[in-house]
Design a protein around this motif. Structure first.
Motif, PDB file in Angstrom:
ATOM      1  N   VAL A 137      -0.046  -5.112  -5.667  1.00 51.68           N
ATOM      2  CA  VAL A 137      -0.228  -6.562  -5.586  1.00 51.68           C
ATOM      3  C   VAL A 137      -1.652  -6.934  -5.152  1.00 51.68           C
ATOM      4  CG1 VAL A 137       2.208  -7.180  -5.258  1.00 51.68           C
ATOM      5  CG2 VAL A 137       0.838  -6.538  -3.268  1.00 51.68           C
ATOM      6  N   GLY A 138      -2.617  -6.094  -5.513  1.00 52.64           N
ATOM      7  CA  GLY A 138      -4.004  -6.406  -5.182  1.00 52.64           C
ATOM      8  C   GLY A 138      -4.860  -5.159  -5.243  1.00 52.64           C
ATOM      9  N   GLU A 139      -6.161  -5.336  -5.024  1.00 55.08           N
ATOM     10  CA  GLU A 139      -7.089  -4.216  -5.187  1.00 55.08           C
ATOM     11  C   GLU A 139      -7.340  -3.437  -3.897  1.00 55.08           C
ATOM     12  OE1 GLU A 139     -10.187  -4.769  -8.422  1.00 55.08           O
ATOM     13  OE2 GLU A 139     -10.118  -6.779  -7.539  1.00 55.08           O
ATOM     14  N   LYS A 140      -6.915  -3.998  -2.780  1.00 54.45           N
ATOM     15  CA  LYS A 140      -7.247  -3.364  -1.501  1.00 54.45           C
ATOM     16  C   LYS A 140      -6.302  -2.210  -1.160  1.00 54.45           C
ATOM     17  CE  LYS A 140      -7.173  -7.031   1.129  1.00 54.45           C
ATOM     18  NZ  LYS A 140      -6.695  -8.050   0.173  1.00 54.45           N
ATOM     19  N   THR A 147       1.617  -1.974 -11.380  1.00 49.71           N
ATOM     20  CA  THR A 147       0.440  -2.547 -10.709  1.00 49.71           C
ATOM     21  C   THR A 147       0.108  -3.951 -11.209  1.00 49.71           C
ATOM     22  OG1 THR A 147      -1.078  -1.723 -12.381  1.00 49.71           O
ATOM     23  CG2 THR A 147      -0.605  -0.246 -10.533  1.00 49.71           C
ATOM     24  N   LYS A 148      -0.837  -4.555 -10.525  1.00 54.47           N
ATOM     25  CA  LYS A 148      -1.479  -5.821 -10.926  1.00 54.47           C
ATOM     26  C   LYS A 148      -0.498  -6.978 -11.056  1.00 54.47           C
ATOM     27  CE  LYS A 148      -4.902  -3.081 -13.433  1.00 54.47           C
ATOM     28  NZ  LYS A 148      -5.849  -3.012 -14.536  1.00 54.47           N
ATOM     29  N   LEU A 149       0.578  -6.920 -10.277  1.00 50.96           N
ATOM     30  CA  LEU A 149       1.551  -8.014 -10.332  1.00 50.96           C
ATOM     31  C   LEU A 149       0.991  -9.287  -9.699  1.00 50.96           C
ATOM     32  CD1 LEU A 149       4.864  -6.078  -9.690  1.00 50.96           C
ATOM     33  CD2 LEU A 149       4.136  -7.174 -11.812  1.00 50.96           C
ATOM     34  N   ASP A 150      -0.086  -9.136  -8.920  1.00 49.11           N
ATOM     35  CA  ASP A 150      -0.721 -10.321  -8.334  1.00 49.11           C
ATOM     36  C   ASP A 150      -1.458 -11.142  -9.391  1.00 49.11           C
ATOM     37  OD1 ASP A 150      -2.265  -7.841  -8.344  1.00 49.11           O
ATOM     38  OD2 ASP A 150      -3.932  -9.041  -7.571  1.00 49.11           O
ATOM     39  N   GLY A 151      -1.828 -10.486 -10.484  1.00 43.21           N
ATOM     40  CA  GLY A 151      -2.647 -11.172 -11.475  1.00 43.21           C
ATOM     41  C   GLY A 151      -1.853 -11.746 -12.632  1.00 43.21           C
ATOM     42  N   ASN A 160      -5.462   5.139 -19.049  1.00 38.30           N
ATOM     43  CA  ASN A 160      -6.677   4.691 -18.359  1.00 38.30           C
ATOM     44  C   ASN A 160      -6.684   3.183 -18.150  1.00 38.30           C
ATOM     45  OD1 ASN A 160      -7.634   7.279 -18.454  1.00 38.30           O
ATOM     46  ND2 ASN A 160      -8.832   6.950 -20.321  1.00 38.30           N
ATOM     47  N   GLY A 161      -7.079   2.795 -16.973  1.00 39.62           N
ATOM     48  CA  GLY A 161      -7.253   1.373 -16.703  1.00 39.62           C
ATOM     49  C   GLY A 161      -6.046   0.689 -16.091  1.00 39.62           C
ATOM     50  N   VAL A 162      -4.921   1.386 -16.014  1.00 38.09           N
ATOM     51  CA  VAL A 162      -3.702   0.750 -15.484  1.00 38.09           C
ATOM     52  C   VAL A 162      -3.719   0.645 -13.953  1.00 38.09           C
ATOM     53  CG1 VAL A 162      -2.187   1.376 -17.408  1.00 38.09           C
ATOM     54  CG2 VAL A 162      -2.420   2.940 -15.468  1.00 38.09           C
ATOM     55  N   GLY A 163      -4.623   1.405 -13.321  1.00 39.17           N
ATOM     56  CA  GLY A 163      -4.669   1.376 -11.859  1.00 39.17           C
ATOM     57  C   GLY A 163      -4.186   2.674 -11.234  1.00 39.17           C
ATOM     58  N   LYS A 164      -4.313   3.741 -11.989  1.00 40.36           N
ATOM     59  CA  LYS A 164      -3.846   5.053 -11.530  1.00 40.36           C
ATOM     60  C   LYS A 164      -4.634   5.519 -10.289  1.00 40.36           C
ATOM     61  CE  LYS A 164      -4.191   7.572 -14.893  1.00 40.36           C
ATOM     62  NZ  LYS A 164      -5.037   8.647 -15.358  1.00 40.36           N
ATOM     63  N   THR A 165      -5.953   5.508 -10.416  1.00 43.66           N
ATOM     64  CA  THR A 165      -6.795   5.979  -9.312  1.00 43.66           C
ATOM     65  C   THR A 165      -6.573   5.130  -8.062  1.00 43.66           C
ATOM     66  OG1 THR A 165      -8.410   6.477 -11.022  1.00 43.66           O
ATOM     67  CG2 THR A 165      -9.144   6.679  -8.759  1.00 43.66           C
ATOM     68  N   THR A 166      -6.524   3.823  -8.280  1.00 42.80           N
ATOM     69  CA  THR A 166      -6.315   2.902  -7.159  1.00 42.80           C
ATOM     70  C   THR A 166      -4.977   3.182  -6.479  1.00 42.80           C
ATOM     71  OG1 THR A 166      -7.542   1.250  -8.415  1.00 42.80           O
ATOM     72  CG2 THR A 166      -6.246   0.443  -6.562  1.00 42.80           C
ATOM     73  N   THR A 167      -3.955   3.402  -7.281  1.00 47.32           N
ATOM     74  CA  THR A 167      -2.623   3.672  -6.724  1.00 47.32           C
ATOM     75  C   THR A 167      -2.625   4.976  -5.927  1.00 47.32           C
ATOM     76  OG1 THR A 167      -1.619   2.447  -8.549  1.00 47.32           O
ATOM     77  CG2 THR A 167      -0.165   3.921  -7.317  1.00 47.32           C
TER      78      THR A 167
END
Ligand code: GDP
Length: 303
Positions: free
Chosen positions: A282-285, A255-259, A111-118
């Motif tokens: 590389v971002g949330e969009k 994920t989240k390599l932009d941050g 949870n929280g790694v960006g699964k849903t977003t991906t």
């Protein structure tokens, strides 16, 4: 361009560190190699992979008797590229074969790694390619997970199959593949619960989802995509270890390599788990998911 921007923090930091590692030196000697080792470790490449890279460079220095520090960038780049190539870290995104319809991608991760977003971003890419996509909300343990996936399904404009919270994840997956088959969908993306507190539970849950889907599509899932948060360094390595022992992970998304300034994690994980990195976040969009290209990735670190 998005890639360079997304990896800006990592590349700037890497470039600066390499610069410091060779400052005032014209020849690659033990001190430079020690500095380089520190640079790689502090960029989250991981100890094992770092030592492997340093050893390769040492071998080259020994063979050629001499190496200029001005050559170091190029040589380091070559060695990293070789490592990624050795481990089949892909230069392509998922290819959806015509004869496997629907193509089932099960997505796993904490949870929280960006699964849903991906999943949302992937659905968007497949839809852009003219493919018919269906999402399955098999993370039934968190109401928020289903809600988030519903938001993504609306944003992208693809259908979602869900049940009430707490229902059987395998049953949702079954409904999803069945519905996908009935509708002639091309791709199914199945979200799963990311609870890691107990490896046996995780293993049982994932194998049950697989088993139940196989009643509809015998060779499903065609891919098991593990999502890792690239900004969490050693935690990402640990999660990769847990998930690869729990199930047959076929591909990675980082994920989240932009941050983070520590994009080196991609190199270490790909090397240590011998599983191709297919995507980087590389971002949330919606558009901020890049098919992983080792040449572009490594290049962006040396710009
Ligand atoms: P899940 O619990 O694994 O499904 O995680 P979510 O998909 O809900 O993502 C958790 C948070 O990370 C959200 O705020 C996302 O917008 C954010 N996120 C996901 N991927 C990326 C990325 O590549 N870059 C950035 N900056 N944020 C991301």
């Amino acid at each position: 361009e998005t890639l360079d921007k997304g990896l800006e923090k990592s590349s700037r930091s890497f470039f600066d560190k390499i610069g410091r590692a060779i400052a005032g030196k014209s020849k690659v000697d033990d001190e430079v190699l020690d500095n380089l080792e520190e640079v790689l470790i502090s960029s989250d490449v991981g100890i094992e992979t770092t030592l492997k890279i340093i050893k390769k460079i040492e071998e080259r220095v020994a063979r050629d008797k001499f190496m200029n520090t001005s050559e170091l960038d190029q040589i380091l780049k070559e060695e990293i590229m070789n490592l990624l190539a050795e481990n089949k870290s892909s230069d392509s995104e998922f290819e959806i074969p015509q004869d496997k319809k629907p193509y089932v991608i099960m997505v796993v991760g904490v949870n929280g790694v960006g699964k849903t977003t991906t999943i949302g971003k992937l659905a968007y890419q497949f839809k852009q390619q003219g493919k018919k996509v269906i999402l399955g909300a098999s993370d039934t343990f968190r109401a928020a997970a289903v809600d988030q996936l519903v938001i993504w399904s609306e944003r992208v404009g693809v259908p979602i199959i869900k049940q009430s919270m707490g229902s059987d994840p395998a049953s949702v997956a079954f409904d999803t593949v069945q519905s996908a088959q009935a509708q002639g969908a091309d791709v199914v993306l199945i979200d799963t619960a990311g609870r890691l507190h107990n490896k046996v539970n995780l293993m049982n849950e994932l194998s049950k989802i697989k088993r139940v889907m196989q009643k509809v599509i015998p060779d499903a899932p065609h891919e098991i995509l593990l999502v890792l948060d690239g900004s969490t360094g050693q935690n990402a390595f640990e999660q990769a270890k847990q998930f690869t022992t729990a199930t047959d992970v076929s591909a990675l998304a980082v994920t989240k390599l932009d941050g983070t300034a520590k994009g080196g994690v991609v190199i270490g994980i790909s090397d240590q788990f011998k599983i191709p990195v297919k995507y980087i976040g590389v971002g949330e969009k919606m558009v901020d998911l890049q098919p992983f290209n080792k040449y572009e990735f490594v290049d962006s670190f040396f710009k």
